[in-house]
Write a protein that holds these residues in place. Structure first.
Motif, PDB file in Angstrom:
ATOM      1  N   ASP A 173      -9.650  53.498 -77.541  1.00 30.33           N
ATOM      2  CA  ASP A 173     -10.911  54.170 -77.230  1.00 30.33           C
ATOM      3  C   ASP A 173     -11.726  53.252 -76.330  1.00 30.33           C
ATOM      4  OD1 ASP A 173     -13.380  55.378 -77.070  1.00 30.33           O
ATOM      5  OD2 ASP A 173     -13.461  55.884 -79.217  1.00 30.33           O
ATOM      6  N   GLU A 174     -11.695  53.529 -75.042  1.00 32.27           N
ATOM      7  CA  GLU A 174     -12.213  52.576 -74.052  1.00 32.27           C
ATOM      8  C   GLU A 174     -13.741  52.545 -73.973  1.00 32.27           C
ATOM      9  OE1 GLU A 174     -10.094  52.143 -70.432  1.00 32.27           O
ATOM     10  OE2 GLU A 174      -8.333  51.537 -71.600  1.00 32.27           O
ATOM     11  N   ARG A 175     -14.414  53.312 -74.832  1.00 34.38           N
ATOM     12  CA  ARG A 175     -15.866  53.118 -74.925  1.00 34.38           C
ATOM     13  C   ARG A 175     -16.170  51.793 -75.597  1.00 34.38           C
ATOM     14  NH1 ARG A 175     -17.728  57.847 -78.576  1.00 34.38           N
ATOM     15  NH2 ARG A 175     -15.736  57.230 -79.492  1.00 34.38           N
ATOM     16  N   TRP A 176     -15.264  51.404 -76.492  1.00 39.63           N
ATOM     17  CA  TRP A 176     -15.456  50.161 -77.246  1.00 39.63           C
ATOM     18  C   TRP A 176     -14.641  49.028 -76.630  1.00 39.63           C
ATOM     19  CZ3 TRP A 176     -19.379  51.612 -79.905  1.00 39.63           C
ATOM     20  CH2 TRP A 176     -19.423  52.858 -80.526  1.00 39.63           C
ATOM     21  N   SER A 177     -14.944  47.809 -77.064  1.00 36.89           N
ATOM     22  CA  SER A 177     -14.263  46.642 -76.494  1.00 36.89           C
ATOM     23  C   SER A 177     -13.513  45.863 -77.564  1.00 36.89           C
ATOM     24  CB  SER A 177     -15.299  45.708 -75.850  1.00 36.89           C
ATOM     25  OG  SER A 177     -16.142  45.157 -76.857  1.00 36.89           O
ATOM     26  N   ASN A 178     -12.522  45.087 -77.116  1.00 35.66           N
ATOM     27  CA  ASN A 178     -11.837  44.128 -77.998  1.00 35.66           C
ATOM     28  C   ASN A 178     -12.636  42.821 -78.050  1.00 35.66           C
ATOM     29  OD1 ASN A 178      -9.750  45.679 -78.895  1.00 35.66           O
ATOM     30  ND2 ASN A 178      -8.134  44.634 -77.728  1.00 35.66           N
ATOM     31  N   SER A 179     -13.909  42.957 -78.376  1.00 29.91           N
ATOM     32  CA  SER A 179     -14.746  41.751 -78.436  1.00 29.91           C
ATOM     33  C   SER A 179     -15.495  41.728 -79.760  1.00 29.91           C
ATOM     34  CB  SER A 179     -15.728  41.712 -77.268  1.00 29.91           C
ATOM     35  OG  SER A 179     -16.785  42.622 -77.485  1.00 29.91           O
ATOM     36  N   PHE A 180     -16.081  40.596 -80.046  1.00 36.23           N
ATOM     37  CA  PHE A 180     -16.834  40.496 -81.297  1.00 36.23           C
ATOM     38  C   PHE A 180     -18.006  39.534 -81.142  1.00 36.23           C
ATOM     39  CE2 PHE A 180     -13.432  37.284 -81.482  1.00 36.23           C
ATOM     40  CZ  PHE A 180     -14.161  36.130 -81.746  1.00 36.23           C
ATOM     41  N   ASP A 181     -18.973  39.715 -82.008  1.00 35.73           N
ATOM     42  CA  ASP A 181     -19.982  38.689 -82.260  1.00 35.73           C
ATOM     43  C   ASP A 181     -19.750  38.211 -83.684  1.00 35.73           C
ATOM     44  OD1 ASP A 181     -21.148  38.966 -79.804  1.00 35.73           O
ATOM     45  OD2 ASP A 181     -23.115  39.584 -80.553  1.00 35.73           O
ATOM     46  N   LEU A 182     -19.922  36.925 -83.895  1.00 33.12           N
ATOM     47  CA  LEU A 182     -19.864  36.426 -85.263  1.00 33.12           C
ATOM     48  C   LEU A 182     -21.283  36.153 -85.729  1.00 33.12           C
ATOM     49  CD1 LEU A 182     -17.762  35.334 -87.513  1.00 33.12           C
ATOM     50  CD2 LEU A 182     -18.765  33.141 -86.864  1.00 33.12           C
ATOM     51  N   LEU A 183     -21.662  36.790 -86.828  1.00 34.91           N
ATOM     52  CA  LEU A 183     -22.966  36.513 -87.431  1.00 34.91           C
ATOM     53  C   LEU A 183     -22.791  35.443 -88.505  1.00 34.91           C
ATOM     54  CD1 LEU A 183     -24.266  40.174 -87.946  1.00 34.91           C
ATOM     55  CD2 LEU A 183     -24.328  38.762 -85.880  1.00 34.91           C
ATOM     56  N   PHE A 184     -23.687  34.475 -88.482  1.00 33.96           N
ATOM     57  CA  PHE A 184     -23.725  33.450 -89.539  1.00 33.96           C
ATOM     58  C   PHE A 184     -25.079  33.567 -90.197  1.00 33.96           C
ATOM     59  CE2 PHE A 184     -24.460  28.644 -90.325  1.00 33.96           C
ATOM     60  CZ  PHE A 184     -23.980  28.735 -91.622  1.00 33.96           C
ATOM     61  N   ARG A 185     -25.046  33.974 -91.470  1.00 28.77           N
ATOM     62  CA  ARG A 185     -26.302  34.208 -92.200  1.00 28.77           C
ATOM     63  C   ARG A 185     -27.259  35.100 -91.407  1.00 28.77           C
ATOM     64  NH1 ARG A 185     -26.472  27.944 -94.379  1.00 28.77           N
ATOM     65  NH2 ARG A 185     -24.864  28.284 -95.944  1.00 28.77           N
ATOM     66  N   GLY A 186     -26.681  36.139 -90.827  1.00 28.16           N
ATOM     67  CA  GLY A 186     -27.516  37.145 -90.190  1.00 28.16           C
ATOM     68  C   GLY A 186     -28.016  36.809 -88.802  1.00 28.16           C
ATOM     69  N   LEU A 187     -27.456  35.772 -88.181  1.00 24.78           N
ATOM     70  CA  LEU A 187     -27.831  35.435 -86.804  1.00 24.78           C
ATOM     71  C   LEU A 187     -26.572  35.349 -85.960  1.00 24.78           C
ATOM     72  CD1 LEU A 187     -30.207  34.407 -84.852  1.00 24.78           C
ATOM     73  CD2 LEU A 187     -29.361  32.118 -85.388  1.00 24.78           C
ATOM     74  N   GLU A 188     -26.630  35.901 -84.756  1.00 20.26           N
ATOM     75  CA  GLU A 188     -25.494  35.805 -83.841  1.00 20.26           C
ATOM     76  C   GLU A 188     -25.259  34.338 -83.488  1.00 20.26           C
ATOM     77  OE1 GLU A 188     -26.049  37.512 -79.873  1.00 20.26           O
ATOM     78  OE2 GLU A 188     -24.764  35.859 -79.249  1.00 20.26           O
ATOM     79  N   LEU A 189     -24.062  33.858 -83.806  1.00 18.34           N
ATOM     80  CA  LEU A 189     -23.727  32.453 -83.582  1.00 18.34           C
ATOM     81  C   LEU A 189     -22.653  32.301 -82.515  1.00 18.34           C
ATOM     82  CD1 LEU A 189     -23.802  29.455 -84.630  1.00 18.34           C
ATOM     83  CD2 LEU A 189     -21.922  30.100 -86.144  1.00 18.34           C
ATOM     84  N   VAL A 190     -21.746  33.272 -82.473  1.00 18.75           N
ATOM     85  CA  VAL A 190     -20.575  33.170 -81.597  1.00 18.75           C
ATOM     86  C   VAL A 190     -20.381  34.508 -80.907  1.00 18.75           C
ATOM     87  CG1 VAL A 190     -18.092  32.648 -81.511  1.00 18.75           C
ATOM     88  CG2 VAL A 190     -19.484  31.701 -83.367  1.00 18.75           C
ATOM     89  N   THR A 191     -20.030  34.481 -79.626  1.00 19.45           N
ATOM     90  CA  THR A 191     -19.561  35.674 -78.945  1.00 19.45           C
ATOM     91  C   THR A 191     -18.134  35.404 -78.503  1.00 19.45           C
ATOM     92  OG1 THR A 191     -21.757  36.306 -78.205  1.00 19.45           O
ATOM     93  CG2 THR A 191     -19.923  37.196 -76.961  1.00 19.45           C
ATOM     94  N   GLY A 192     -17.269  36.377 -78.698  1.00 13.78           N
ATOM     95  CA  GLY A 192     -15.881  36.164 -78.312  1.00 13.78           C
ATOM     96  C   GLY A 192     -15.160  37.461 -78.104  1.00 13.78           C
ATOM     97  N   GLY A 193     -13.884  37.333 -77.752  1.00 16.40           N
ATOM     98  CA  GLY A 193     -13.091  38.536 -77.580  1.00 16.40           C
ATOM     99  C   GLY A 193     -11.902  38.327 -76.688  1.00 16.40           C
ATOM    100  N   GLN A 194     -11.211  39.437 -76.467  1.00 19.43           N
ATOM    101  CA  GLN A 194     -10.084  39.424 -75.548  1.00 19.43           C
ATOM    102  C   GLN A 194     -10.590  39.738 -74.149  1.00 19.43           C
ATOM    103  OE1 GLN A 194      -7.048  42.365 -76.382  1.00 19.43           O
ATOM    104  NE2 GLN A 194      -5.686  41.603 -74.765  1.00 19.43           N
ATOM    105  N   ARG A 195      -9.980  39.101 -73.140  1.00 19.58           N
ATOM    106  CA  ARG A 195     -10.376  39.353 -71.748  1.00 19.58           C
ATOM    107  C   ARG A 195      -9.297  40.205 -71.081  1.00 19.58           C
ATOM    108  NH1 ARG A 195     -14.620  36.386 -73.838  1.00 19.58           N
ATOM    109  NH2 ARG A 195     -14.024  34.219 -74.160  1.00 19.58           N
ATOM    110  N   LEU A 196      -9.670  40.821 -69.973  1.00 18.03           N
ATOM    111  CA  LEU A 196      -8.669  41.444 -69.113  1.00 18.03           C
ATOM    112  C   LEU A 196      -7.697  40.349 -68.655  1.00 18.03           C
ATOM    113  CD1 LEU A 196     -11.081  43.538 -66.856  1.00 18.03           C
ATOM    114  CD2 LEU A 196      -9.723  44.377 -68.800  1.00 18.03           C
ATOM    115  N   HIS A 197      -6.433  40.730 -68.398  1.00 18.72           N
ATOM    116  CA  HIS A 197      -5.518  39.717 -67.882  1.00 18.72           C
ATOM    117  C   HIS A 197      -4.741  40.174 -66.655  1.00 18.72           C
ATOM    118  CE1 HIS A 197      -3.387  42.012 -70.993  1.00 18.72           C
ATOM    119  NE2 HIS A 197      -2.297  41.834 -70.270  1.00 18.72           N
ATOM    120  N   ARG A 198      -4.766  41.470 -66.331  1.00 18.48           N
ATOM    121  CA  ARG A 198      -4.054  41.934 -65.130  1.00 18.48           C
ATOM    122  C   ARG A 198      -4.968  41.853 -63.917  1.00 18.48           C
ATOM    123  NH1 ARG A 198       0.472  44.982 -66.888  1.00 18.48           N
ATOM    124  NH2 ARG A 198       0.311  45.311 -69.133  1.00 18.48           N
TER     125      ARG A 198
END
Lengths: 422, 422
Positions: free
Chosen positions: A330-355
């Motif tokens: 479902d290409e509206r969404w992404s293969n990415s994430f934010d990591l919340l630590f105690r309710g605060l965004e601490l990390v942003t990450g995910g898969q990138r395009l590779h082609r």
């Protein structure tokens, strides 16, 4: 031969010892004067003979004397028959009394006098947790076959993430401070497969909030040959566990700061962005999570999973940078994430395009020309693996660990919209 | 389950294996086609069944097949009955053949195509030595009670060393890129006593030489409670020994680069600047050492002391920054040193002033006002120990280790007067 303050405890009673450090506190009683000396290891007590001139607090001194057992001294040993030699002029009175248990000053005072107020043992311990975290970060990644890299902080164009950038006068032509090592760490996955970097990143967004800095330390990781963002999250879990382990082993700093050391679950709980919106009662077409949503999700993760950490995956593609890999079903969404630590965004990450073709299409979809990304796209035209990565904000991590209100309180010399000094 | 290329050697013969990596080389013979696959660990050989389409070099692939003993394959095991799955589109032809033993390209080609040409195993190994050096640097200092710090790279004024600085547009007002963490690492000696930082430094000097970069990695160290610069040099000796130990343990990278790993002597030989001038036949009033003098001194250290390292101490105060501590018995000279590694300046270090009054005098002697250094001088007014430190240039270190002509050849993405990309 110098004895560190905390090693005094193991000095033989009656032996000659030499301490070097700062006068942490002086206590002049009717019949005796005590000096508390501070060095990098901690504190030691010195008994001054009557009539000895008493240097002001923060003066640096060399103290020679005799190690003497005293159950009431720190570590059970103090220095008696002391001779005190000043190593500089007597110090001026500090902007706060550094020997008091807590540093009770306003934020502007703390920041204006950072070179002195960071000396307070409880304040200093905050940064010791940062240093411990960096050790854990690197040790974990070294153990997983990652290579530390160094990418340029001055870049030719301001195209990367769309955040605002600082312009630099580069020998008469415009250049920009790097907002992140994103493009470079991806290119280096083509070389080393697994890379990390700890370095400064620069954001010219005029945010004046308790959680934004214009310059901060980013702990960047990128790795190749992943299936999707869940593989990236699995590495993040290991990294966090390594950081927490080093933090926990800095037990004195933990005690001084009152840090609550989290438990990193064997698997970090994950919720999809769409489900997260439902959970917090936000409209289904919200493109991002507001700080109050993050707090609610943090509380939910703790209640539901007993976890201080929660990964929110699937952020809308519309809100993620162009190099983000879409969710395959479902290409509206992404293969990415934010990591919340105690309710605060601490990390942003995910898969990138590779082609290479996917990059060309994504860049054209922004109304831009792939030719403007020539250097970056080289890596993709010449073969890149499926890959992804993440970035941890060091100051936010420490801020949440010690539960400060403002990220500036855990940054050695913060830079923001208003502050360029000290 | 993925098998790393170099782990193939220990795979059970006849077992199913999966490799993931780049097509390093393809060899199409009359009756058989070999693929050499490269991943972060090294190379592995794959035998393709006749008629299998052969992906171009640098394409990323997943290879599944059977581990089969073959004495002529790297590690004695190859993959047979292979099925090759392309992970991206076929790669474009690289700007040089990465499978050849050496990367024989001009410097501009190397730098323009850095994202691809760093993949060459001999080139990549150069940076692996840099990463190993960083590990050794930090491990040594962690063991000696140092704390890693992070100092701001954007500063308010350009007063520090007198080198040229890059100006930044900081929310509409001028700021500058830090030429070094000097002022901050000194202030933090007041906090942690012993500190280090690895970070970018920026020099806007329009040098167009083989040994200058406009952005480079500085390995900065500063410590308190020293007697003089010789104590600083002793720590530098330990740090270099730790770096060399980690470099030596990266034995494959050493072999691929042909690096000559130095022996760090138990005590680094020292020569006074005045004696150095005599030795190289320079006039006694020369204020600095020219590159040819450094080379001659390097040769002398090797011949006389069997050492690749030589510390030149006592540089004229007139040529050192204002915070430099003079030589107590003759204030024309300084308690500072340069460390030459194989005849090239690699490290600058020394003892700094530590009394607030000495700073006031030194700043006034430059015709400046101590009030302009308010933030910096806070630390000194509130008690600082005798201290000193040094800075190692990472790229110069690697350059000398692998004996390249130009420091750009060992920098991942160099920045200079002419180059801002890739």
């Amino acid at each position: 031969m110098r004895t560190l303050c905390t090693s005094l405890a193991t000095a033989e009673t009656g032996s000659a010892v030499t301490l070097e450090g700062w006068v942490h506190r002086r206590r002049e009683l009717a019949r005796v004067t005590f000096l508390v000396v501070r060095d990098r290891s901690g504190l030691a007590q010195v008994v001054l003979p009557p009539g000895t001139p008493v240097p002001p607090e923060e003066t640096t001194v060399r103290v020679t004397g005799t190690a003497t057992a005293n159950a009431q001294a720190p570590g059970g040993v103090e220095v008696t028959d002391a001779v005190v030699e000043l190593l500089t002029e007597p110090a001026e009175t500090p902007p706060a009394e550094l020997w008091r248990p807590s540093l009770d000053v306003s934020l502007p005072v703390l920041l204006d006098h950072a070179p002195v107020l960071w000396r307070h043992p409880a304040q200093k311990a905050r940064w010791e947790l940062a240093a411990a975290s960096l050790r854990g970060f690197r040790a974990t990644l070294d153990g997983l076959g990652f290579t530390e890299v160094a990418t340029p902080k001055i870049v030719e164009s301001a195209t990367e993430t769309g955040s605002s950038v600082f312009e630099v006068d580069w020998f008469g032509r415009p250049a920009y401070l790097a907002q992140s090592p994103q493009f470079y760490k991806q290119q280096l996955v083509g070389v080393f497969e697994r890379v990390y970097e700890v370095g400064p990143v620069f954001r010219a967004e005029p945010h004046d909030t308790v959680r934004h800095l214009a310059e901060y330390r980013s702990l960047d990781v990128e790795l190749g040959f992943v299936r999707d963002h869940r593989d990236v999250l699995a590495v993040l879990r290991e990294v966090l566990a390594g950081m927490v382990e080093e933090v926990a082993s800095a037990d004195e700093a933990v005690e001084r700061t009152g840090a609550r050391v989290p438990v990193v679950p064997a698997e970090i709980p994950v919720i999809h962005f769409a489900d997260a919106l439902t959970l917090v009662g936000a409209p289904a077409d919200e493109p991002d999570l507001a700080p109050e949503h993050e707090r609610a999700l943090g509380a939910w993760a703790l209640a539901e999973h007993g976890s201080d950490f929660l990964a929110v995956e699937g952020y809308p593609m519309a809100k993620r940078p162009f190099y983000t890999h879409p969710q395959p079903d479902d290409e509206r969404w992404s293969n990415s994430f934010d990591l919340l630590f105690r309710g605060l965004e601490l990390v942003t990450g995910g898969q990138r395009l590779h082609r290479a073709s996917a990059y060309d299409a994504a860049i054209r979809a922004r109304g831009e020309d792939p030719a403007d990304y020539l250097a970056y796209l080289q890596a993709f035209r010449h073969g890149m693996p499926p890959h992804g990565g993440f970035a941890i904000g060091l100051e936010r991590w420490i801020g949440r660990l010690v539960e400060t209100a403002n990220v500036r309180e855990v940054t050695l010399f913060p830079r923001d919209l208003h502050r360029l000094a000290p």
